[in-house]
Enzyme design. Structure first.
Site, PDB file in Angstrom:
ATOM      1  N   ILE A  49    -103.702-128.918  49.268  1.00 29.65           N
ATOM      2  CA  ILE A  49    -104.542-128.136  48.873  1.00 29.65           C
ATOM      3  C   ILE A  49    -104.739-128.669  47.686  1.00 29.65           C
ATOM      4  O   ILE A  49    -106.083-128.173  46.815  1.00 29.65           O
ATOM      5  CB  ILE A  49    -103.429-126.959  48.219  1.00 29.65           C
ATOM      6  CG1 ILE A  49    -103.825-125.825  49.973  1.00 29.65           C
ATOM      7  CG2 ILE A  49    -104.415-125.617  47.467  1.00 29.65           C
ATOM      8  CD1 ILE A  49    -102.234-124.799  49.909  1.00 29.65           C
ATOM      9  N   TYR A  53     -87.479-120.036  48.421  1.00 28.81           N
ATOM     10  CA  TYR A  53     -89.053-120.264  48.446  1.00 28.81           C
ATOM     11  C   TYR A  53     -89.689-119.400  48.156  1.00 28.81           C
ATOM     12  O   TYR A  53     -90.463-118.860  47.393  1.00 28.81           O
ATOM     13  CB  TYR A  53     -89.289-121.216  49.785  1.00 28.81           C
ATOM     14  CG  TYR A  53     -91.275-121.740  49.402  1.00 28.81           C
ATOM     15  CD1 TYR A  53     -91.717-122.333  48.811  1.00 28.81           C
ATOM     16  CD2 TYR A  53     -92.457-121.010  50.662  1.00 28.81           C
ATOM     17  CE1 TYR A  53     -93.162-122.464  49.361  1.00 28.81           C
ATOM     18  CE2 TYR A  53     -93.011-121.039  50.240  1.00 28.81           C
ATOM     19  CZ  TYR A  53     -93.596-121.923  49.648  1.00 28.81           C
ATOM     20  OH  TYR A  53     -94.953-122.413  49.442  1.00 28.81           O
ATOM     21  N   LYS A  72     -91.948-117.892  44.696  1.00 23.79           N
ATOM     22  CA  LYS A  72     -93.799-117.833  44.379  1.00 23.79           C
ATOM     23  C   LYS A  72     -93.999-116.173  44.733  1.00 23.79           C
ATOM     24  O   LYS A  72     -94.631-115.838  43.921  1.00 23.79           O
ATOM     25  CB  LYS A  72     -93.968-118.252  45.953  1.00 23.79           C
ATOM     26  CG  LYS A  72     -94.138-119.504  46.817  1.00 23.79           C
ATOM     27  CD  LYS A  72     -95.166-120.024  45.326  1.00 23.79           C
ATOM     28  CE  LYS A  72     -94.970-121.733  45.871  1.00 23.79           C
ATOM     29  NZ  LYS A  72     -95.351-122.450  45.134  1.00 23.79           N
TER      30      LYS A  72
END
Length: 254
Positions: free
Chosen positions: A20, A160, A164
């Site tokens: 990305i 994780y 985020k």
């Protein structure tokens, strides 16, 4: 449309060596920006990204370091301003992932994910804002994940997901601190994306599930994060700050 053009702007992308981050760096160049590509030297890919930026007729700068180092970030941004010009757009994409059951998750692993994904994004924002706030102008885009909003079915990644979620709320907090000082802070939260990590043979069965569970019936290409990022970087979003733009093929609607 001129609203979406970044002609004359200088941008920096962290984690620009692949996936990305690489797609966004190239996309910003396509929109007219000169691009500094920041990443870890050992992971490679930065030179390829820079080559693709210069092939578009834009200037590129390769910067190596880690987002968890204040000194690395400060040196990198000083070089950006000295060699390319005033930093106008920053995309903080660098991050790490992992999957492990919570009951056996080592504290060291938890801390590493949060150190890179949360502290690294904060330190990046802080270093970028010190330049941008002095000029009363700038756009910071942090790359989070739909996993900061939902919990992925079948994936054990509390470390994780929580990292985020922290990026999203931290970004909103920074956006509110800096809203009246000319600096906008927004988030792009990708859904399942076909990055090199998801092209490995050992995750082929998981990829089938990712596609099945996404309403659009497929994973995103990394390039599909470019449009949302260019929007948030450009004058087209001049009245947008504190937004978490989820780009997930409809996944969070289920």
């Amino acid at each position: 449309m001129d609203l979406f053009k970044l002609d004359g702007d200088v941008a920096m992308v962290t984690g620009a060596g692949s996936g990305i981050g690489q797609a966004i760096a190239i996309g910003l160049a396509e929109a007219g920006a000169d691009v500094a590509c920041f990443g870890h030297a050992s992971k490679g890919g930065l030179d390829e990204t820079a080559h693709r930026v210069t092939a578009l007729g834009r200037r590129a700068l390769v910067l190596t370091g880690t987002v968890t180092s204040e000194s690395d970030l400060a040196r990198a941004i000083d070089r950006v301003e000295a060699e390319l010009g005033p930093l106008a757009v920053a995309v903080n994409n660098a991050g790490i992932a992992g999957s492990e059951p919570a009951e056996t998750l080592a504290l060291e692993t938890w801390r590493k994910v949060h150190e890179v994904n949360v502290a690294g994004v904060f330190l990046s924002c802080q270093a970028e804002a010190r330049k941008m706030l002095a000029r009363g102008k700038g756009s910071i885009i942090n790359i989070a994940s739909m996993s900061g909003t939902i919990v992925n079915r079948g994936l054990t990644q509390a470390h994780y997901n929580s990292s985020k979620a922290a990026v999203i709320h931290m970004s909103k907090s920074l956006a509110m601190e800096w809203a009246d000082r000319g600096l906008r802070v927004n988030v792009v939260s990708p859904g399942y994306t076909l990055t090199p990590m998801n092209k490995r043979p050992e995750v082929a069965e998981e990829v089938k599930i990712f596609k099945r569970d996404t309403p659009m019936g497929r994973m995103a290409a990394p390039e599909e994060m470019v449009g949302p990022t260019v929007f948030l970087a450009s004058r087209a979003s001049s009245f947008v700050t504190g937004l978490d733009l989820i780009v997930d093929g409809g996944y969070v609607c289920w």
